[in-house]
Design an enzyme around this catalytic site. Structure first.
Site, PDB file in Angstrom:
ATOM      1  N   THR A  36       0.901  -1.290   0.044  1.00 37.83           N
ATOM      2  CA  THR A  36       0.088  -0.030   0.021  1.00 37.83           C
ATOM      3  C   THR A  36       1.187   1.077   0.046  1.00 37.83           C
ATOM      4  N   ASP A  59      -2.534  -9.351  -1.005  1.00 39.00           N
ATOM      5  CA  ASP A  59      -3.194  -8.536   0.210  1.00 39.00           C
ATOM      6  C   ASP A  59      -3.641  -9.680   1.079  1.00 39.00           C
ATOM      7  N   ILE A  60      -3.630  -9.417   2.502  1.00 40.87           N
ATOM      8  CA  ILE A  60      -3.719 -10.534   3.339  1.00 40.87           C
ATOM      9  C   ILE A  60      -5.653 -10.764   3.460  1.00 40.87           C
ATOM     10  N   THR A 125      -1.578  -3.066  19.542  1.00 37.03           N
ATOM     11  CA  THR A 125      -1.382  -1.950  20.056  1.00 37.03           C
ATOM     12  C   THR A 125      -1.817  -1.538  21.273  1.00 37.03           C
ATOM     13  N   ASP A 126      -0.978  -0.641  21.867  1.00 37.56           N
ATOM     14  CA  ASP A 126      -1.507  -0.201  23.402  1.00 37.56           C
ATOM     15  C   ASP A 126      -2.917   0.732  23.131  1.00 37.56           C
ATOM     16  N   GLU A 127      -3.054   1.113  21.900  1.00 34.04           N
ATOM     17  CA  GLU A 127      -4.304   2.071  21.594  1.00 34.04           C
ATOM     18  C   GLU A 127      -5.554   1.126  21.857  1.00 34.04           C
ATOM     19  N   TYR A 153      -9.296   3.302  13.755  1.00 34.78           N
ATOM     20  CA  TYR A 153      -8.162   2.594  13.824  1.00 34.78           C
ATOM     21  C   TYR A 153      -8.156   1.669  14.910  1.00 34.78           C
ATOM     22  N   ALA A 155     -10.283   0.755  17.070  1.00 31.36           N
ATOM     23  CA  ALA A 155     -11.463  -0.103  17.177  1.00 31.36           C
ATOM     24  C   ALA A 155     -11.306  -1.325  16.567  1.00 31.36           C
ATOM     25  N   LYS A 157      -8.406  -2.601  15.488  1.00 32.45           N
ATOM     26  CA  LYS A 157      -7.101  -3.488  16.108  1.00 32.45           C
ATOM     27  C   LYS A 157      -7.744  -4.095  17.154  1.00 32.45           C
ATOM     28  N   PRO A 208       3.485  21.042  12.408  1.00 29.47           N
ATOM     29  CA  PRO A 208       1.913  21.044  12.905  1.00 29.47           C
ATOM     30  C   PRO A 208       1.701  20.095  14.295  1.00 29.47           C
ATOM     31  N   ASP A 275      -6.849  20.268  16.710  1.00 31.88           N
ATOM     32  CA  ASP A 275      -6.681  18.938  17.480  1.00 31.88           C
ATOM     33  C   ASP A 275      -7.172  17.932  16.542  1.00 31.88           C
ATOM     34  N   HIS A 279      -8.888  12.833  20.127  1.00 39.75           N
ATOM     35  CA  HIS A 279      -7.383  12.809  20.589  1.00 39.75           C
ATOM     36  C   HIS A 279      -7.153  11.951  21.781  1.00 39.75           C
TER      37      HIS A 279
HETATM   38  P1  NAD Z   1       3.025   0.698   8.487  1.00 35.07           P
HETATM   39  O1  NAD Z   1       2.020   1.323   8.097  1.00 35.07           O
HETATM   40  O2  NAD Z   1       4.465   1.312   8.343  1.00 35.07           O
HETATM   41  O3  NAD Z   1       3.041  -0.637   7.522  1.00 35.07           O
HETATM   42  C1  NAD Z   1       2.004  -1.623   7.451  1.00 35.07           C
HETATM   43  C2  NAD Z   1       2.338  -2.381   6.197  1.00 35.07           C
HETATM   44  O4  NAD Z   1       1.311  -3.277   5.950  1.00 35.07           O
HETATM   45  C3  NAD Z   1       2.830  -1.843   4.561  1.00 35.07           C
HETATM   46  O5  NAD Z   1       4.112  -2.531   4.373  1.00 35.07           O
HETATM   47  C4  NAD Z   1       1.612  -2.133   3.978  1.00 35.07           C
HETATM   48  O6  NAD Z   1       2.076  -2.185   2.671  1.00 35.07           O
HETATM   49  C5  NAD Z   1       1.033  -3.362   4.383  1.00 35.07           C
HETATM   50  N1  NAD Z   1      -0.286  -3.819   4.274  1.00 35.07           N
HETATM   51  C6  NAD Z   1      -1.222  -3.103   4.515  1.00 35.07           C
HETATM   52  N2  NAD Z   1      -2.570  -3.429   4.002  1.00 35.07           N
HETATM   53  C7  NAD Z   1      -2.314  -4.705   3.536  1.00 35.07           C
HETATM   54  C8  NAD Z   1      -2.848  -5.701   3.226  1.00 35.07           C
HETATM   55  N3  NAD Z   1      -4.254  -5.777   3.108  1.00 35.07           N
HETATM   56  N4  NAD Z   1      -2.286  -6.922   2.845  1.00 35.07           N
HETATM   57  C9  NAD Z   1      -0.981  -7.143   3.206  1.00 35.07           C
HETATM   58  N5  NAD Z   1      -0.025  -5.969   3.256  1.00 35.07           N
HETATM   59  C10 NAD Z   1      -0.757  -4.785   3.870  1.00 35.07           C
HETATM   60  O7  NAD Z   1       2.724   0.110   9.915  1.00 35.07           O
HETATM   61  P2  NAD Z   1       3.727  -0.037  11.109  1.00 35.07           P
HETATM   62  O8  NAD Z   1       3.968   1.223  11.825  1.00 35.07           O
HETATM   63  O9  NAD Z   1       4.818  -0.795  10.867  1.00 35.07           O
HETATM   64  O10 NAD Z   1       2.551  -0.863  12.035  1.00 35.07           O
HETATM   65  C11 NAD Z   1       2.940  -2.683  12.132  1.00 35.07           C
HETATM   66  C12 NAD Z   1       1.840  -3.147  12.903  1.00 35.07           C
HETATM   67  O11 NAD Z   1       2.311  -2.674  14.291  1.00 35.07           O
HETATM   68  C13 NAD Z   1       0.631  -2.699  12.662  1.00 35.07           C
HETATM   69  O12 NAD Z   1      -0.291  -3.745  13.008  1.00 35.07           O
HETATM   70  C14 NAD Z   1       0.182  -1.621  13.799  1.00 35.07           C
HETATM   71  O13 NAD Z   1      -0.973  -1.597  14.299  1.00 35.07           O
HETATM   72  C15 NAD Z   1       1.148  -2.256  14.954  1.00 35.07           C
HETATM   73  N6  NAD Z   1       1.750  -1.164  16.043  1.00 35.07           N
HETATM   74  C16 NAD Z   1       2.294  -0.163  15.481  1.00 35.07           C
HETATM   75  C17 NAD Z   1       2.978   0.963  16.394  1.00 35.07           C
HETATM   76  C18 NAD Z   1       3.607   2.215  15.693  1.00 35.07           C
HETATM   77  O14 NAD Z   1       3.907   2.947  16.502  1.00 35.07           O
HETATM   78  N7  NAD Z   1       3.955   2.194  14.720  1.00 35.07           N
HETATM   79  C19 NAD Z   1       2.931   0.731  17.515  1.00 35.07           C
HETATM   80  C20 NAD Z   1       2.085  -0.344  18.072  1.00 35.07           C
HETATM   81  C21 NAD Z   1       1.473  -1.323  17.415  1.00 35.07           C
HETATM   82  O1  TDX Z   2       1.227  15.978  12.619  1.00 33.57           O
HETATM   83  C1  TDX Z   2       0.919  15.355  13.796  1.00 33.57           C
HETATM   84  N1  TDX Z   2       0.968  16.614  14.820  1.00 33.57           N
HETATM   85  C2  TDX Z   2       0.688  15.913  16.166  1.00 33.57           C
HETATM   86  O2  TDX Z   2       0.689  16.640  16.784  1.00 33.57           O
HETATM   87  C3  TDX Z   2       0.735  14.047  13.799  1.00 33.57           C
HETATM   88  C4  TDX Z   2       1.102  13.080  12.840  1.00 33.57           C
HETATM   89  C5  TDX Z   2       0.695  13.572  15.169  1.00 33.57           C
HETATM   90  N2  TDX Z   2       0.517  14.529  16.089  1.00 33.57           N
HETATM   91  C6  TDX Z   2       0.312  13.863  17.619  1.00 33.57           C
HETATM   92  C7  TDX Z   2      -0.637  12.999  17.708  1.00 33.57           C
HETATM   93  C8  TDX Z   2      -0.534  12.074  18.806  1.00 33.57           C
HETATM   94  O3  TDX Z   2      -0.715  12.616  19.917  1.00 33.57           O
HETATM   95  O4  TDX Z   2       1.328  13.316  17.951  1.00 33.57           O
HETATM   96  C9  TDX Z   2       1.268  12.039  18.592  1.00 33.57           C
HETATM   97  C10 TDX Z   2       1.583  10.616  17.649  1.00 33.57           C
HETATM   98  O5  TDX Z   2       0.792  10.523  16.465  1.00 33.57           O
HETATM   99  P1  TDX Z   2       1.051   9.682  15.636  1.00 33.57           P
HETATM  100  O6  TDX Z   2       2.484   9.370  15.225  1.00 33.57           O
HETATM  101  O7  TDX Z   2       0.113   9.541  14.489  1.00 33.57           O
HETATM  102  O8  TDX Z   2       0.927   8.198  16.619  1.00 33.57           O
HETATM  103  P2  TDX Z   2      -0.360   7.682  17.319  1.00 33.57           P
HETATM  104  O9  TDX Z   2      -1.715   8.336  17.074  1.00 33.57           O
HETATM  105  O10 TDX Z   2      -0.019   7.848  18.767  1.00 33.57           O
HETATM  106  O11 TDX Z   2      -0.445   6.320  16.893  1.00 33.57           O
HETATM  107  C11 TDX Z   2       0.693   5.526  16.887  1.00 33.57           C
HETATM  108  O12 TDX Z   2       0.880   4.621  17.963  1.00 33.57           O
HETATM  109  C12 TDX Z   2       0.156   3.521  18.174  1.00 33.57           C
HETATM  110  C13 TDX Z   2       0.758   4.560  15.395  1.00 33.57           C
HETATM  111  O13 TDX Z   2       0.495   5.317  14.418  1.00 33.57           O
HETATM  112  C14 TDX Z   2      -0.188   3.333  15.620  1.00 33.57           C
HETATM  113  O14 TDX Z   2      -0.032   2.676  14.550  1.00 33.57           O
HETATM  114  C15 TDX Z   2       0.170   2.668  16.849  1.00 33.57           C
HETATM  115  O15 TDX Z   2      -0.813   1.551  16.996  1.00 33.57           O
END
Ligand code: NAD
Ligand code: TDX
Length: 339
Positions: A36, A59-60, A125-127, A153, A155, A157, A208, A275, A279
């Site tokens: 994607t 695609d999964i 995720t902790d969310e 998102y 919901a 997960k 931002p 905001d 949030h």
């Molecule tokens: P990301 O968005 O960087 O990567 C997601 C990957 O999944 C991409 O490579 C995308 O191409 C692939 N993908 C999306 N839809 C797909 C589909 N239908 N079939 C096959 N592949 C598909 O995400 P990330 O930040 O690396 O997060 C990975 C996992 O960890 C997610 O499940 C997310 O919920 C979880 N997570 C992320 C964070 C964080 O801080 N980023 C924290 C806790 C948990």
């Molecule tokens: O432009 C921005 N400005 C801003 O203030 C963006 C993109 C974010 N923020 C704030 C929102 C959040 O309080 O920063 C914080 C972090 O935002 P994100 O990077 O979008 O992360 P968050 O919403 O906390 O979610 C992330 O952590 C849990 C990951 O994107 C998720 O995939 C993961 O599950």
């Protein structure tokens, strides 16, 4: 040992593949990814020619494609990172989040049942726990904290987590679930807070910050998350949920100021914008269970990890400049244009 890693062309999945190929050189890793907007095949270039690595674009949610890959590879373990992962996008358009994050997980688990996979690990995720108040620093998310989601998102997960536990109880599928706090590090897509602020600061563009920037996130270096998942795969108990986090709570505004300082940029670039809807105020993980039961501890301190991360974005400009120059511009205009 053969592992299918879904979503391995994204941020955490790619770091996980690099980690696993390094620490388990005898294991075969098959990456299944739809590519994607968040998936980047160039990230995997350094491992593409390894004999024990294979990349498959699929695609999964595509049952036929998933089934034929499982039939061919007969995986021992499946680790599901594939997801739509950005909260702001889920607020704009929830449908694809339900499709990929919930139904895609079901398709993978059905294939695991059919082919007798020994472990299905769901990266959550902790969310899913919702948020905590700022004035109660004593409160942390444990594995017993009730699910209480805020965004489409989270919901989606949480729904997937419930389905994973239901497949364990009903069909005896050997599952584990991990719920990690916010990750940062190399290869994170520049729509997320830390890489977005680094990229904008380097381009002298406004930074931002949503609202006052007082929201708190609990940051973990991506490598520490990958080590935790590896440990859960080898020593975790099936049917269990493990929280992952390193007690590193920070306010958004303090992170953005730190990035300005590290890059020698003026804080006048900081712009407070409208905001995020719904949030979440504060996330904070209690990692006692994974520490006491599996011996996991984070290794990278935030002060070191953030410097390493900023250095990585400075040294790998083509990787993210390519992303921010394309379709991302339309996304950015739509999300931030009149915010
Ligand atoms: P990301 O968005 O960087 O990567 C997601 C990957 O999944 C991409 O490579 C995308 O191409 C692939 N993908 C999306 N839809 C797909 C589909 N239908 N079939 C096959 N592949 C598909 O995400 P990330 O930040 O690396 O997060 C990975 C996992 O960890 C997610 O499940 C997310 O919920 C979880 N997570 C992320 C964070 C964080 O801080 N980023 C924290 C806790 C948990
Ligand atoms: O432009 C921005 N400005 C801003 O203030 C963006 C993109 C974010 N923020 C704030 C929102 C959040 O309080 O920063 C914080 C972090 O935002 P994100 O990077 O979008 O992360 P968050 O919403 O906390 O979610 C992330 O952590 C849990 C990951 O994107 C998720 O995939 C993961 O599950």
């Amino acid at each position: 040992m053969t592992i299918i890693v879904t979503g391995g062309a994204g941020f955490i999945g790619s770091n996980f593949i690099f980690h696993m190929l390094k620490v388990h050189p005898g294991w075969r890793i098959v990456c299944l990814d739809k590519l994607t907007y968040a998936g980047n095949i160039s990230t995997l270039a350094p491992v593409m020619d390894k004999p024990n690595f294979r990349f498959v674009r699929a695609d999964i949610c595509d049952r036929a494609a998933v089934d034929s890959l499982f039939a061919e590879e007969k995986p021992d373990i499946v680790v599901n990172f594939a997801a739509e992962s950005h909260v702001d996008r889920s607020i704009e358009d929830p449908g694809i989040f339900l499709q990929t994050n919930i139904l895609g997980t079901q398709v993978l688990m059905d294939a695991c049942r059919k082919y007798g996979v020994k472990r299905f690990h769901q990266v959550s995720t902790d969310e899913v726990y919702g948020d905590l108040p700022l004035d109660r620093p004593d409160l942390l998310f444990t594995e017993e904290t009730p699910i209480h989601t805020s965004s489409p998102y989270s919901a989606s997960k949480a729904s997937a987590d419930l389905l994973v536990m239901a497949y364990h109880r009903t069909y005896g599928l050997p599952v584990t679930v991990s719920r990690c706090s916010n990750n940062y590090g190399p290869y994170q897509f520049p729509e997320k807070l830390i890489p977005l602020m680094i990229a904008n600061a380097l381009n002298d563009k406004p930074l931002p910050v949503y609202g006052e920037g007082l929201n708190v996130r609990d940051w973990l270096y991506v490598e520490d998350h990958c080590r935790a998942i590896d440990l859960i795969l080898r020593s975790g108990k099936t049917g269990e949920i493990y929280n992952i986090g390193g007690h590193n709570e920070m306010r958004n505004i303090d992170i953005v100021r730190l990035i300005c300082r590290e890059l020698g940029k003026s804080e006048s670039l900081i712009t407070h914008v409208t905001d995020r809807k719904g949030h979440d105020m504060r996330y904070a993980i209690d990692p006692t269970k994974i520490h006491t039961e599996l011996g996991w501890l984070p290794e990278t301190k935030f002060a070191d990890g953030i410097v390493k991360t900023i250095r990585w974005y400075l040294d790998n400009r083509p990787w993210w400049e390519e992303i921010v120059s394309g379709e991302y511009q339309n996304y950015y205009r739509k999300m931030y244009g009149d915010r």
